[in-house]
Design an enzyme around this catalytic site. Structure first.
Site, mmCIF file in Angstrom:
data_model
loop_
_atom_site.group_PDB
_atom_site.id
_atom_site.type_symbol
_atom_site.label_atom_id
_atom_site.label_comp_id
_atom_site.label_asym_id
_atom_site.label_seq_id
_atom_site.Cartn_x
_atom_site.Cartn_y
_atom_site.Cartn_z
ATOM 1 N N GLU A 87 0.837 -1.206 0.000
ATOM 2 C CA GLU A 87 0.000 0.000 0.000
ATOM 3 C C GLU A 87 0.872 1.258 0.000
ATOM 4 O O GLU A 87 1.863 1.333 0.720
ATOM 5 C CB GLU A 87 -0.897 -0.022 1.243
ATOM 6 C CG GLU A 87 -1.824 1.180 1.318
ATOM 7 C CD GLU A 87 -2.856 1.037 2.425
ATOM 8 O OE1 GLU A 87 -3.527 -0.018 2.497
ATOM 9 O OE2 GLU A 87 -2.979 1.985 3.220
ATOM 10 N N ALA A 144 -7.452 11.937 3.196
ATOM 11 C CA ALA A 144 -8.541 12.326 4.081
ATOM 12 C C ALA A 144 -8.944 13.774 3.829
ATOM 13 O O ALA A 144 -10.119 14.119 3.852
ATOM 14 C CB ALA A 144 -8.112 12.133 5.529
ATOM 15 N N HIS A 154 -13.429 -1.943 14.933
ATOM 16 C CA HIS A 154 -13.215 -0.529 14.606
ATOM 17 C C HIS A 154 -13.300 0.290 15.887
ATOM 18 O O HIS A 154 -14.076 -0.029 16.786
ATOM 19 C CB HIS A 154 -14.284 -0.063 13.605
ATOM 20 C CG HIS A 154 -14.110 1.364 13.181
ATOM 21 N ND1 HIS A 154 -14.810 2.408 13.750
ATOM 22 C CD2 HIS A 154 -13.293 1.927 12.257
ATOM 23 C CE1 HIS A 154 -14.443 3.549 13.177
ATOM 24 N NE2 HIS A 154 -13.520 3.277 12.270
HETATM 25 P P1 FAD Z 1 -17.605 1.589 7.970
HETATM 26 O O1 FAD Z 1 -17.593 0.146 7.637
HETATM 27 O O2 FAD Z 1 -18.703 2.433 7.401
HETATM 28 O O3 FAD Z 1 -17.615 1.736 9.564
HETATM 29 C C1 FAD Z 1 -17.439 3.024 10.163
HETATM 30 C C2 FAD Z 1 -18.060 3.019 11.561
HETATM 31 O O4 FAD Z 1 -19.477 2.958 11.448
HETATM 32 C C3 FAD Z 1 -17.650 1.805 12.397
HETATM 33 O O5 FAD Z 1 -17.547 2.198 13.740
HETATM 34 C C4 FAD Z 1 -18.812 0.849 12.209
HETATM 35 O O6 FAD Z 1 -18.944 -0.013 13.341
HETATM 36 C C5 FAD Z 1 -20.005 1.808 12.077
HETATM 37 N N1 FAD Z 1 -21.060 1.303 11.202
HETATM 38 C C6 FAD Z 1 -20.925 0.841 9.929
HETATM 39 N N2 FAD Z 1 -22.121 0.501 9.411
HETATM 40 C C7 FAD Z 1 -23.047 0.769 10.376
HETATM 41 C C8 FAD Z 1 -24.477 0.655 10.452
HETATM 42 N N3 FAD Z 1 -25.171 0.178 9.428
HETATM 43 N N4 FAD Z 1 -25.090 1.033 11.606
HETATM 44 C C9 FAD Z 1 -24.371 1.505 12.653
HETATM 45 N N5 FAD Z 1 -23.022 1.655 12.630
HETATM 46 C C10 FAD Z 1 -22.368 1.283 11.519
HETATM 47 N N6 FAD Z 1 -9.125 6.111 5.266
HETATM 48 C C11 FAD Z 1 -8.978 7.061 4.308
HETATM 49 O O7 FAD Z 1 -9.392 8.209 4.518
HETATM 50 N N7 FAD Z 1 -8.385 6.784 3.098
HETATM 51 C C12 FAD Z 1 -7.922 5.535 2.800
HETATM 52 O O8 FAD Z 1 -7.402 5.316 1.715
HETATM 53 C C13 FAD Z 1 -8.041 4.504 3.799
HETATM 54 N N8 FAD Z 1 -7.601 3.260 3.549
HETATM 55 C C14 FAD Z 1 -7.786 2.267 4.483
HETATM 56 C C15 FAD Z 1 -7.361 0.965 4.186
HETATM 57 C C16 FAD Z 1 -7.534 -0.059 5.112
HETATM 58 C C17 FAD Z 1 -7.085 -1.460 4.756
HETATM 59 C C18 FAD Z 1 -8.146 0.224 6.378
HETATM 60 C C19 FAD Z 1 -8.315 -0.873 7.399
HETATM 61 C C20 FAD Z 1 -8.561 1.510 6.679
HETATM 62 C C21 FAD Z 1 -8.394 2.554 5.749
HETATM 63 N N9 FAD Z 1 -8.816 3.862 5.995
HETATM 64 C C22 FAD Z 1 -8.671 4.836 5.039
HETATM 65 C C23 FAD Z 1 -9.392 4.215 7.300
HETATM 66 C C24 FAD Z 1 -10.927 4.059 7.344
HETATM 67 O O9 FAD Z 1 -11.509 4.951 6.425
HETATM 68 C C25 FAD Z 1 -11.381 4.347 8.771
HETATM 69 O O10 FAD Z 1 -10.958 3.307 9.624
HETATM 70 C C26 FAD Z 1 -12.856 4.626 8.960
HETATM 71 O O11 FAD Z 1 -13.050 5.166 10.272
HETATM 72 C C27 FAD Z 1 -13.750 3.403 8.853
HETATM 73 O O12 FAD Z 1 -13.900 3.061 7.547
HETATM 74 P P2 FAD Z 1 -14.791 1.785 7.140
HETATM 75 O O13 FAD Z 1 -14.694 1.720 5.680
HETATM 76 O O14 FAD Z 1 -14.442 0.614 7.947
HETATM 77 O O15 FAD Z 1 -16.254 2.329 7.583
#
Ligand code: FAD
Length: 298
Positions: A26, A60, A160
């Site tokens: 990455e 971000a 998370h």
């Molecule tokens: P989600 O899956 O939407 O979850 C976010 C939060 O909402 C969690 O606490 C979850 O429990 C909660 N949630 C989800 N769905 C629901 C629902 N239906 N009801 C209630 N609560 C819910 N960030 C960047 O800005 N740019 C990047 O390029 C980037 N790359 C990443 C790559 C990897 C491999 C990882 C692990 C993380 C990366 N991140 C990146 C960070 C990521 O964007 C953050 O960790 C973010 O806070 C969570 O993203 P997510 O896609 O898991 O969100």
């Protein structure tokens, strides 16, 4: 799983479904020209390791966002590596996301890591949705369906940081799987047992997708601690016990950090991980050292 030329149209979900081991790197879009030089030097130094794919994060703040597609496209055009673009919901309307999907298609990018993104105020601050935009990563996965993309998502070995429970965290992964996610990549793993727990919870709720563990070696204790805290966690005591005595000897600390990461990789692969995803921080040396120590086929 190794690579060959002209692979930008290959779908990562298909590669992982074939069951071979995946090794991926990455990168992030640099902020200036000096950073750009470091990135492309690292990319050319890592290309001989023949990764299964490489990924480029989505900024971000906004300033580096256009660069994600530009760098991903250049990797597809100028190297033999298969690139994946990260994409987040932060600050985007659906119209803007549609335009980005169009840009990805024109650039020949077929693989996207769909994320919600961190709140604009940083990890741990309240999430702010964008009017006309999407709320969760699962919504973005649904939104991306129908474009011929292979879509991956994030997963979290210890949950998370804002998830109310590990069960909830597993159900969120299941929602992403149900929306069409074909694979997941984890936040950096600190203990192999945490990864095994995530895989078990995912299986229990029926989230039947390959989960690739994320790897980041400790090269500098202060910056690693800061990153771990940002993810709402603490460094494992058993790791600190090995690293803290070396705090005044940066070379020895770095060597121990590489050794710890190598042992973690071995444990993860022995536990059945479908591959390893290295957070390179745009450098190549640590990843090359771990690769050499693991004696992976190149
Ligand atoms: P989600 O899956 O939407 O979850 C976010 C939060 O909402 C969690 O606490 C979850 O429990 C909660 N949630 C989800 N769905 C629901 C629902 N239906 N009801 C209630 N609560 C819910 N960030 C960047 O800005 N740019 C990047 O390029 C980037 N790359 C990443 C790559 C990897 C491999 C990882 C692990 C993380 C990366 N991140 C990146 C960070 C990521 O964007 C953050 O960790 C973010 O806070 C969570 O993203 P997510 O896609 O898991 O969100």
């Amino acid at each position: 799983m190794s690579q060959g030329p002209g692979r930008s149209g290959v779908r990562i979900g298909d590669l992982l479904a074939q069951g071979g081991r995946s090794f991926s790197f990455e990168f992030f879009p640099p902020k200036d020209e000096a950073g750009e030089e470091v990135l492309w030097r690292s990319i050319s130094e890592l290309e001989p390791l023949r990764p299964t794919f490489v990924s480029v994060t989505y900024g971000a703040g906004g300033t580096t966002r256009d660069r994600t597609i530009a760098i991903t496209e250049r990797i597809a055009r100028e190297t033999s590596m298969l690139p994946m673009a990260h994409l987040t919901c932060v600050g985007h309307t659906r119209e803007e996301l549609s335009a980005i999907v169009g840009d990805l298609g024109r650039a020949g990018i077929r693989n996207v890591l769909a994320l919600r993104g961190d709140p604009p105020g940083g990890p741990g601050t309240p999430w702010e949705s964008t009017p006309g935009g999407l709320e969760y990563a699962s919504d973005l996965v649904s939104f991306l369906q129908g474009h011929g993309l292979s879509v991956g998502v994030a997963a979290f070995p210890e949950g998370h940081r804002d998830a109310p429970s590990l069960d909830h965290d597993a159900r969120v992964l299941k929602a992403k799987y149900d929306a069409g996610a074909e694979f997941a990549i984890t936040e950096m793993v600190l203990r192999a047992d945490d990864y095994a727990g995530l895989v078990r919870r995912a299986a229990e709720v029926g989230a039947d997708l390959p989960i690739v563990p994320g790897i980041m070696p400790i090269l500098n204790l202060a910056s690693m601690r800061a990153m771990v805290r940002l993810s709402g966690r603490e460094m494992p005591q058993e790791t600190l016990d090995r690293i803290l005595p070396l705090e005044d000897d940066p070379a020895a600390l770095r060597a121990e950090g590489i050794a710890i990461a190598t042992e973690l990789c071995e444990a993860l692969l022995a536990a059945g991980a479908p591959g390893l995803h290295f957070y390179t921080l745009n450098r190549s040396r640590a990843t090359r050292e771990i690769f050499a120590a693991l004696q992976l086929p190149v």
